[in-house]
Write a protein that holds these residues in place. Structure first.
Motif, PDB file in Angstrom:
ATOM      1  N   ALA A  51      42.217  37.537  38.080  1.00  0.00           N
ATOM      2  CA  ALA A  51      42.412  38.871  38.649  1.00  0.00           C
ATOM      3  C   ALA A  51      41.152  39.710  38.523  1.00  0.00           C
ATOM      4  CB  ALA A  51      43.588  39.560  37.954  1.00  0.00           C
ATOM      5  N   MET A  52      40.475  39.609  37.388  1.00  0.00           N
ATOM      6  CA  MET A  52      39.250  40.394  37.206  1.00  0.00           C
ATOM      7  C   MET A  52      38.138  39.914  38.126  1.00  0.00           C
ATOM      8  SD  MET A  52      39.833  42.828  35.124  1.00  0.00           S
ATOM      9  CE  MET A  52      38.266  43.375  34.471  1.00  0.00           C
ATOM     10  N   ARG A  53      38.047  38.577  38.356  1.00  0.00           N
ATOM     11  CA  ARG A  53      37.047  38.075  39.309  1.00  0.00           C
ATOM     12  C   ARG A  53      37.326  38.636  40.699  1.00  0.00           C
ATOM     13  NH1 ARG A  53      38.077  33.304  36.905  1.00  0.00           N
ATOM     14  NH2 ARG A  53      39.177  32.425  38.704  1.00  0.00           N
ATOM     15  N   SER A  54      38.593  38.687  41.042  1.00  0.00           N
ATOM     16  CA  SER A  54      38.951  39.217  42.352  1.00  0.00           C
ATOM     17  C   SER A  54      38.550  40.683  42.479  1.00  0.00           C
ATOM     18  CB  SER A  54      40.465  39.059  42.569  1.00  0.00           C
ATOM     19  OG  SER A  54      40.827  39.559  43.827  1.00  0.00           O
ATOM     20  N   MET A  55      38.812  41.483  41.419  1.00  0.00           N
ATOM     21  CA  MET A  55      38.432  42.895  41.445  1.00  0.00           C
ATOM     22  C   MET A  55      36.913  43.063  41.478  1.00  0.00           C
ATOM     23  SD  MET A  55      41.029  44.993  41.530  1.00  0.00           S
ATOM     24  CE  MET A  55      41.604  43.865  42.791  1.00  0.00           C
ATOM     25  N   ALA A  56      36.220  42.231  40.690  1.00  0.00           N
ATOM     26  CA  ALA A  56      34.757  42.324  40.664  1.00  0.00           C
ATOM     27  C   ALA A  56      34.175  41.972  42.022  1.00  0.00           C
ATOM     28  CB  ALA A  56      34.204  41.398  39.582  1.00  0.00           C
ATOM     29  N   MET A  57      34.719  40.924  42.649  1.00  0.00           N
ATOM     30  CA  MET A  57      34.212  40.527  43.964  1.00  0.00           C
ATOM     31  C   MET A  57      34.537  41.591  45.009  1.00  0.00           C
ATOM     32  SD  MET A  57      32.400  38.133  45.217  1.00  0.00           S
ATOM     33  CE  MET A  57      31.593  39.251  46.350  1.00  0.00           C
TER      34      MET A  57
END
Length: 849
Positions: free
Chosen positions: A656-662
């Protein structure tokens, strides 16, 4: 018609065993007496009655109803013409008592019972008119028995007639003679107060009013009367409520010991002055004025001086007529009634609470500043009912608080108001204070600043309750309005507005962060901030630039394990949404975000990161800086906040954090302007793995970001290009389309273009890079030609567009790939048509061309 009665014949007929003869004789007798000329003396009629009355009264016990009925009518005819006589009275009353005054019901006919009571009423009117009512003195016990029995009768008409007869008796009776029977009569009347017919209830109230004028003021009878009648002030029928008010007026005007009972009488009248029915208001208001006039006459020396020293306040309600000095004086001497009224505002019944508030409104309207000293006694209870679950009760409580703010002495109640807010940081007290403060004329700089500092505290501005937030914002609006009347120095005003801004921003942010519907509070909060900017003659964005860092300082305890529902997390989430990312507080915001990512729960991290990703969409509009500084700010932000989460980590939270960062990086690439082209290349190393991420959202944002990686060498861009090309087979149709379009836009920067010197080594490296890139282009063309036959229309268009771009840049490769694909294509006509459109006769063109 001649009056000539044959009394012997009539007596004989009345003694007959045939009821028809008795009935006919009574009928003729009644007609003869009623139609007797005025010239016939009353003595002659009395002489005839003396001979007939025993036979007539005996017919009262006849077994035939018609005989009894005509006997009563015949006696009525005689009574109308007879002079007052104790003898006749005692005989008739004694007979009525035998028929109507027994514990059991002797007379079975409802109509005959009504005749009996009407006959008693007739005698009372006749003797009262002749001024000889004292003759009833000896027969009061029998009269009272008849009246009590009639009041308790099952027949409503009999009950009403009994009440009317009792009213007539009470009007003319001597108090000392009637007083021994008042309690007995009142107890009977109380049973009628719950009658299903409103006319019966009204009749009982009127009778009670007259009876209580003869009661012993020192006994319990008067207290019980008020206890029994008061519930009818909430009766559903307006005429019943009007009767209660009329009873109160009667007592105020005629009760001998009325000064001792003002506190109990006044609610009967004051409630009618706030009645929902205009008919009740029109009837009671002039009577209430009359009561005030009488009180003024009785206390003129005192009230005349008060009238001079008690002018009407400037902000008096425009739609309300001020009560006269006499009416105000009546209420002002009964301040002890406040405790009883306020206690009833907490009753469990809605109608009782509403009724008590309407009474309290009238009490405040009449008492005015005289009840200022009593404010602290009612503040808490009124505050509680300001948050009542019923809308009508809340609205009435707000009206009472508004009136208090207008009429009470401002400098006296404001301190109690602040103490209530400081000791009870809850919505009820704020609501009550708001209604009073908004209506009052006062408001010094120190008071406004004190109020703002109080509202800035976490107990108020950090609340997550919807209605609490609404009234904080409404109070702020009042502060803003009152601040424009101040004459304080500009520095002080700005200090006030600084605190004002912080409160408005925090409340609006928390309203935004709620998961339930909150559009109303958010919209209102933004309007408050816009109004502040208008007052200061600047743009709202400048308020954020100037003071938003102060709001961030109030976000505390982020270094603990908080979840997404925790107030600090929601506050930071909302603040980022409200003001976005700006140059003045970017380092401070980065530090807070790092605390969240380092200590808070996974859900809280994702929640806050989602706000950051949305705020990044406005980076170009909110972060104002020169190019060099802007590049540095963007680079620091991505390094500190975004890049640590682009690296693959196991687990759902890492995904989820990778998705938000991207998503954040994609937003910055799209909206951060030209500076992003200088920053993005440093993060190219993360893109291949992100393009292959398991999460479709991450892959989607990564694919959309590819076209912004520009000015890069073939060596750096090659992994990104091949990773993008692999997305042509992605399970997501949207990603496949984005990847297809990206392949036509991606451009490397060759060594020969980057060097100023024309040395052979640089040219050789450039040729090698072109060969490497040419290999990629050919592979991309092959795949795009393959997808050109895709059944998806959007994919076909994307492939055609990218082929168009690649063919212009690489015509030789296009010619080669076309000839190869032509032998393998299923639809050669479409491919030939595309080839004809993309044929480049003049050779390859440069990117500039």
């Amino acid at each position: 018609m001649n009056y000539d009665l044959d009394t012997k014949q009539i007596c004989g007929e009345l003694e007959s065993s045939e009821h028809r003869r008795r009935n006919n004789a009574l009928q003729r007798l009644c007609e003869q007496v009623e139609q007797a000329p005025e010239t016939v003396s009353s003595d002659a009629i009395a002489a005839d009655f003396d001979e007939l009355y025993l036979h007539l009264l005996k017919c009262y016990d006849d077994r035939f109803e018609s005989v009894r009925d005509h006997a009563v009518l015949a006696v009525n005819a005689f009574l109308e013409r007879l002079p007052p006589s104790d003898f006749h009275l005692l005989n008739v009353v004694a007979t009525l008592a035998d028929r109507m005054g027994q514990p059991e019901t002797v007379e079975p006919s409802e109509e005959i019972r009504l005749r009996y009571v009407q006959q008693l009423h007739l005698m009372l009117r006749k003797y009262a008119r002749m001024g000889n009512v004292g003759v009833f003195r000896e027969c009061y016990p029998q009269v009272v028995k008849v009246l009590v029995k009639s009041i308790r009768d099952e027949y409503a008409a009999v009950q009403r007639e009994g009440c009317a007869t009792l009213v007539q008796l009470a009007r003319v009776a001597d108090t000392q003679e009637l007083r021994p029977f008042t309690e007995q009569l009142a107890i009977a009347l109380y049973t009628m107060l719950n009658h299903r017919h409103s006319a019966a209830r009204i009749a009982a109230i009127e009778a009670l009013g007259r009876v209580c004028l003869h009661m012993d003021a020192s006994g319990e009878g008067m207290r019980r009367l008020f206890m029994e009648v008061s519930p009818l002030l909430m009766d559903s029928m307006p005429l019943v409520r009007r009767a209660c008010g009329e009873l109160g007026v009667l007592l105020l005007l005629e009760l001998p010991d009325r000064y001792s009972y003002f506190e109990r009488i006044l609610p009967l009248v004051l409630c009618c002055l706030k009645d929902d029915s205009p008919e009740v208001l029109r009837f009671i208001r002039p009577l209430w004025v009359k009561c005030g006039e009488q009180y003024y006459e009785e206390n003129e020396a005192e009230l005349s001086q008060q009238e001079i020293c008690d002018p009407q306040v400037d902000n008096y309600p425009s739609d309300v007529q001020r009560p006269t000095i006499g009416c105000r004086g009546l209420v002002q001497r009964s301040l002890r009634l406040l405790q009883l009224i306020t206690r009833e505002t907490g009753d469990w019944k809605e109608n009782v609470r509403l009724h008590s508030l309407k009474l309290l409104y009238q009490f405040v309207l009449h008492a005015e500043s005289a009840m200022t000293a009593k404010f602290f006694e009612i503040y808490g209870q009124l505050a509680q009912v300001c948050c009542d679950s019923e809308y009508a009760v809340r609205e009435e409580a707000a009206k009472v608080a508004d009136l208090l703010g207008r009429l009470l002495a401002y400098n006296a109640w404001i301190e109690h108001g602040f103490e209530g807010l400081e000791r009870n940081a809850r919505e009820p007290y704020l609501r009550c204070f708001y209604h009073m403060f908004n209506a009052a004329n006062g408001g010094t700089y120190d008071q406004l600043l004190r109020l703002c500092k109080l509202l800035r505290s976490t107990d108020y501005s950090h609340t997550l309750k919807e209605h609490f937030q609404r009234f904080i914002l409404k109070t702020l609006y009042t502060v803003l309005v009152k601040s424009r009347r101040l004459t304080a120095p500009m520095e002080d005003i700005h200090a006030l507005y600084e605190v004002f801004y912080v409160i408005a921003t925090k409340v609006t942010a928390l309203a935004f962060s709620r998961t339930d519907t909150c559009n109303g509070e958010v919209k209102y909060g933004k309007e408050i901030i816009d109004l502040l900017a208008e007052v200061m003659d600047i743009k709202p964005e400048m308020l954020h630039v100037r003071w938003f860092a102060l709001a961030l300082l109030d976000v505390q305890n982020l270094d603990t394990a908080l979840d997404e529902t925790a107030e600090p997390v929601q506050l930071l989430y909302g603040l980022v949404h409200i003001a976005g990312i700006r140059t003045t507080y970017l380092p401070q915001l980065i530090a807070m975000l790092k605390l969240v990512f380092g200590h808070c729960s996974d859900s809280a991290q994702v929640h806050v990161f989602s706000a950051v990703s949305l705020a990044a969409l406005n980076w170009g509009d909110t972060v104002w800086a020169e190019r060099e500084q802007g590049t540095q700010l963007l680079s620091n932000f991505v390094n500190e906040i975004v890049e640590p989460h682009l690296v693959w980590k196991a687990g759902a939270s890492g995904e989820a954090m990778r998705s938000m960062a991207m998503a954040t990086l994609c937003a910055l690439a799209q909206h951060a302007g030209d500076v992003v082209l200088e920053v993005l290349p440093a993060y190219a190393k993360h893109m291949p793995s992100l393009l292959e991420d398991r999460n479709v959202t991450t892959r989607h944002y990564a694919a959309k970001t590819m076209i912004y990686f520009r000015g890069m060498s073939v060596e750096v861009l090659k992994p990104l290009a091949y990773a993008t090309m692999q997305r042509l087979d992605d399970p997501s149709a949207g990603i496949r389309v984005i990847a297809a379009r990206s392949l036509g836009i991606m451009r490397p920067e060759f060594k020969s273009q980057a060097t100023d010197a024309g040395d052979g080594e640089g040219e050789g490296e450039g040729e090698y890079e072109r060969e490497v890139w040419e290999a990629f282009v050919k592979r991309a063309m092959d795949l795009l030609l393959l997808h050109l036959e895709s059944p998806e229309a959007e994919m076909k268009h994307a492939a055609r567009d990218s082929l168009t771009q690649l063919a212009k840049q690489h015509p030789a490769a296009w010619q080669e790939r076309y000839e190869r694909a032509l032998t393998l294509a299923h639809n050669q006509d479409v491919l030939a048509e595309l080839y004809a459109q993309l044929s480049i006769a003049d050779g390859p063109k440069t990117a500039t061309e």
